[in-house]
Motif scaffolding. Sequence first.
Motif, PDB file in Angstrom:
ATOM      1  N   ARG B 323       0.829  -1.207   0.000  1.00 37.60           N
ATOM      2  CA  ARG B 323       0.000   0.000   0.000  1.00 37.60           C
ATOM      3  C   ARG B 323       0.868   1.263   0.000  1.00 37.60           C
ATOM      4  NH1 ARG B 323      -4.569   1.892   3.415  1.00 37.60           N
ATOM      5  NH2 ARG B 323      -3.993   0.350   4.951  1.00 37.60           N
ATOM      6  N   GLU B 324       1.975   1.164   0.707  1.00 38.39           N
ATOM      7  CA  GLU B 324       2.905   2.301   0.709  1.00 38.39           C
ATOM      8  C   GLU B 324       3.447   2.555  -0.697  1.00 38.39           C
ATOM      9  OE1 GLU B 324       5.632   2.148   3.967  1.00 38.39           O
ATOM     10  OE2 GLU B 324       7.128   3.240   2.808  1.00 38.39           O
ATOM     11  N   THR B 327       0.936   4.416  -2.481  1.00 43.45           N
ATOM     12  CA  THR B 327       0.939   5.825  -2.062  1.00 43.45           C
ATOM     13  C   THR B 327       2.066   6.584  -2.762  1.00 43.45           C
ATOM     14  OG1 THR B 327       0.183   5.064   0.092  1.00 43.45           O
ATOM     15  CG2 THR B 327       0.942   7.341  -0.051  1.00 43.45           C
ATOM     16  N   LEU B 328       3.269   5.970  -2.761  1.00 46.27           N
ATOM     17  CA  LEU B 328       4.417   6.627  -3.404  1.00 46.27           C
ATOM     18  C   LEU B 328       4.139   6.884  -4.878  1.00 46.27           C
ATOM     19  CD1 LEU B 328       7.333   4.563  -1.792  1.00 46.27           C
ATOM     20  CD2 LEU B 328       6.620   6.880  -1.229  1.00 46.27           C
ATOM     21  N   ARG B 329       3.536   5.893  -5.523  1.00 43.47           N
ATOM     22  CA  ARG B 329       3.218   6.053  -6.955  1.00 43.47           C
ATOM     23  C   ARG B 329       2.171   7.145  -7.141  1.00 43.47           C
ATOM     24  NH1 ARG B 329       4.658   5.268 -11.004  1.00 43.47           N
ATOM     25  NH2 ARG B 329       3.684   3.574 -12.114  1.00 43.47           N
ATOM     26  N   ALA B 330       1.145   7.164  -6.262  1.00 43.58           N
ATOM     27  CA  ALA B 330       0.100   8.184  -6.362  1.00 43.58           C
ATOM     28  C   ALA B 330       0.701   9.577  -6.189  1.00 43.58           C
ATOM     29  CB  ALA B 330      -0.978   7.936  -5.319  1.00 43.58           C
ATOM     30  N   LEU B 331       1.685   9.680  -5.276  1.00 41.25           N
ATOM     31  CA  LEU B 331       2.290  10.985  -5.018  1.00 41.25           C
ATOM     32  C   LEU B 331       3.243  11.417  -6.133  1.00 41.25           C
ATOM     33  CD1 LEU B 331       3.075  10.767  -1.202  1.00 41.25           C
ATOM     34  CD2 LEU B 331       1.124  11.829  -2.330  1.00 41.25           C
ATOM     35  N   GLY B 332       3.520  10.515  -7.076  1.00 40.23           N
ATOM     36  CA  GLY B 332       4.314  10.926  -8.228  1.00 40.23           C
ATOM     37  C   GLY B 332       5.659  10.244  -8.368  1.00 40.23           C
ATOM     38  N   MET B 333       5.896   9.161  -7.615  1.00 43.91           N
ATOM     39  CA  MET B 333       7.158   8.443  -7.780  1.00 43.91           C
ATOM     40  C   MET B 333       7.073   7.565  -9.026  1.00 43.91           C
ATOM     41  SD  MET B 333       9.147   6.335  -4.828  1.00 43.91           S
ATOM     42  CE  MET B 333      10.376   7.272  -3.968  1.00 43.91           C
ATOM     43  N   PRO B 424      -0.472   1.540  -9.469  1.00 50.87           N
ATOM     44  CA  PRO B 424      -0.918   2.241  -8.260  1.00 50.87           C
ATOM     45  C   PRO B 424      -2.289   1.747  -7.799  1.00 50.87           C
ATOM     46  CG  PRO B 424      -0.446   3.793 -10.051  1.00 50.87           C
ATOM     47  CD  PRO B 424      -0.077   2.446 -10.542  1.00 50.87           C
ATOM     48  N   ALA B 425      -3.174   1.424  -8.762  1.00 56.06           N
ATOM     49  CA  ALA B 425      -4.520   0.999  -8.374  1.00 56.06           C
ATOM     50  C   ALA B 425      -4.480  -0.283  -7.551  1.00 56.06           C
ATOM     51  CB  ALA B 425      -5.382   0.809  -9.610  1.00 56.06           C
ATOM     52  N   LEU B 428      -2.720   0.270  -4.103  1.00 55.60           N
ATOM     53  CA  LEU B 428      -3.494   1.014  -3.101  1.00 55.60           C
ATOM     54  C   LEU B 428      -4.667   0.209  -2.562  1.00 55.60           C
ATOM     55  CD1 LEU B 428      -3.539   4.596  -4.591  1.00 55.60           C
ATOM     56  CD2 LEU B 428      -2.676   3.956  -2.347  1.00 55.60           C
ATOM     57  N   ARG B 429      -5.145  -0.766  -3.347  1.00 49.12           N
ATOM     58  CA  ARG B 429      -6.319  -1.522  -2.940  1.00 49.12           C
ATOM     59  C   ARG B 429      -6.004  -2.586  -1.899  1.00 49.12           C
ATOM     60  NH1 ARG B 429      -8.534  -2.129  -7.964  1.00 49.12           N
ATOM     61  NH2 ARG B 429      -7.204  -3.913  -8.299  1.00 49.12           N
TER      62      ARG B 429
END
Lengths: 237, 432
Positions: B323-324, B327-333, B424-425, B428-429
């Motif tokens: 999940r982390e 999150t990192l991918r969602a934030l733009g990594m 990311p999907a 995150l799930r």
Amino acid sequence: MSIVELKNAKKHYALGKTTVEAVKGVSFEIEQGDFISIAGPSGSGKSTILNLIGLIDTATNGDVLINGQNVATLKDREITLLRHETIGFIFQSFNLIPVLTTRENIEFPLLLGKNNKLTKERKEYVDFLIEEVGLADRIRNRPNELSGGQRQRVAIARALVTKPVIVLADEPTANLDSQTGDDILKLMKKINKDLKTTFIFSTHDAKIVELADHIIRLKDGLITENYRAVSKTLPGS
Amino acid sequence: MSVATMALKNLSRQKRRSLLLGGAIAFGLLVITIVNGLSGSLITSLEANISNLIPGHVILRGAEKTSTGRVILTLKESEVFQTAVDKLRVPYSYVSKTTNVQSVALVSDFSTTYQSFSGVNLGQGTYLHDKLTIVEGSLDDFDAADNIVISEGVAKKLNVQIGDRISVQSETITGQQNVVDFVLRAIYKDPGVAASLAGAYAPLDRVNALRDMKPGEFTTFGIYLKDVATADQWGALLLKDLQDKGLPFFARGGLQETQKQYRDQTWTGVKYSLYTLNDILSFIKGIFQTLNLIAFLILLVLFVVIMVGITNTYRMVVYERTREIGTLRALGMQRPEVRNLFLYEAVFLGLGGIVVGFVAGVFVLVVVSWIDLSAWKDFNILLKDNHLQLQVNLGSFALNLIVIAGLTALAALFPARRAGKLTPAEALRTTN
Ligand SMILES: Nc1ncnc2c1ncn2[C@@H]1O[C@H](COP(=O)(O)OP(=O)(O)OP(=O)(O)O)[C@@H](O)[C@H]1O
Ligand SMILES: [Mg+2]
């Protein structure tokens, strides 16, 4: 021009031999600066739609446009860059990086992407956000030393730090007690007013829906209602 | 904060797991450092001790077959060798001409002992003059008379004092028994080797007289190089040069081999042999190399196990942090950054283990080198002044560092790449 537009967007998930139609073809537009609620019962497709808008997931069918740009043709690298530059995220379970302090968590998105220098100006903006979410006395704490409400405040500041056009919040208050949840929503609303940031949040809590300028109601992957709250758009009444 | 800094912070998250894996790597490196350090130190001491016993690092000998078929070890003149050495600019510190006798009987008024015996020049500026530590008597004007110098151990055995007479009995080159009397002029400090190896020395011409060789003749031309490690290299160059001049040589080999060639081959006239310190030590060095190889193989197995451990650990880590990662991918990594986050973490773990293991290994070597091993008499030749000589090879440390860091990265590559590939999907799930 609307900053987000969905045109007959569909999302299907393969689940064993069957296909789950999570979103069955929805179209709507979102205007800059709005405070938008996506409402609906559990399983109605709220998270799926937020994932499409947030470039977290791609539509099976139909189009998703961000700032007029159709994202279907973009590569993962470009999508990640676009996401970093235009979208901020607030998660239901906060999703802070456990090894980073409050301040480091908020700064973190600034260190990604093309321009990854922590300039003086950017640091000052971090300071401003820390004040804005009321965490000045918690900047050196790690997430596990913060309460749920405080964690979500860190997440809000983190979502705003890159000055995104849109902030997406999937049930941002679901893991908080109702008083704290109210405070968080009021904070989001205040920032929406102060910074003109567009907020899109999902909820199944009827009370919270009332804070929104623009409400999209879903049921079984389809839009049942899509309207602007009259009281908000006509301040005189 | 860079991806690397974050990886470093992540390393502290599962302290037990990091300590276990890092500890295993450290242990491996500890063993490597100790084994390499010990065998290196033993070989160095061995080389140093042996080169005091043999008349050079590169050695030339001549053999002559008489009409009766007898092989006589002799060199009539050394100009051709000295010319070759000068022409090739061999970097040497000493050259020596000696007449070596493998075993003679040294007889005093009290007892007899059998030693190797060398006719040498012990004057100012010779190798032995510089290297022998004289504890009693002196080497002044040594070459002029019937003087002999022996080691402390031998002196004790013979129960002799400076000025006492020692008779030396030996065969002449033609096989007759002969005796020459010498006067004990000096006693040198035991070189830390088995007493029987600590030879006796007398002036060249006196030993020639004992062997019935002409004055000025000798059996061995020795070259002491500035750097022992280059013995083979210069040996090969010299051999080629001398062969090109038309000198007949026996095939190169150790002492035993040359002895065999003297006996077996159907040759006539004069023939030469060249060998180096390494030819003599190759057998012992081979043993150490085998030991090193065995240690290396055991370590290889250990590191395979560690690598499997790293792969499994990072599979688990990636699973736990799914999940982390989302999150990192969602934030733009970007994908490669996510992959590197895990790779760096593993490499830092490896580097930490390597450094700790190396420091611990050096510490053990230092402690071991403090221990007085004089009780360990039979292995004196492997020691320096009754101690193991501390030897740490920074070059091989650097090599280990690169190889092990590379291996940890390789082991973590598979899970790290999986982390990078997560969308990311789906990341995150996950509910863990
Ligand atoms: N990865 C997936 N695989 C299969 N089905 C999925 C997947 N993700 C979502 N779904 C299904 O799609 C539908 C919509 O899910 P979604 O998470 O968007 O609902 P939601 O409105 O956010 O619900 P909630 O309020 O409970 O969060 C649900 O029926 C869900 O089971
Ligand atoms: Mg949901």
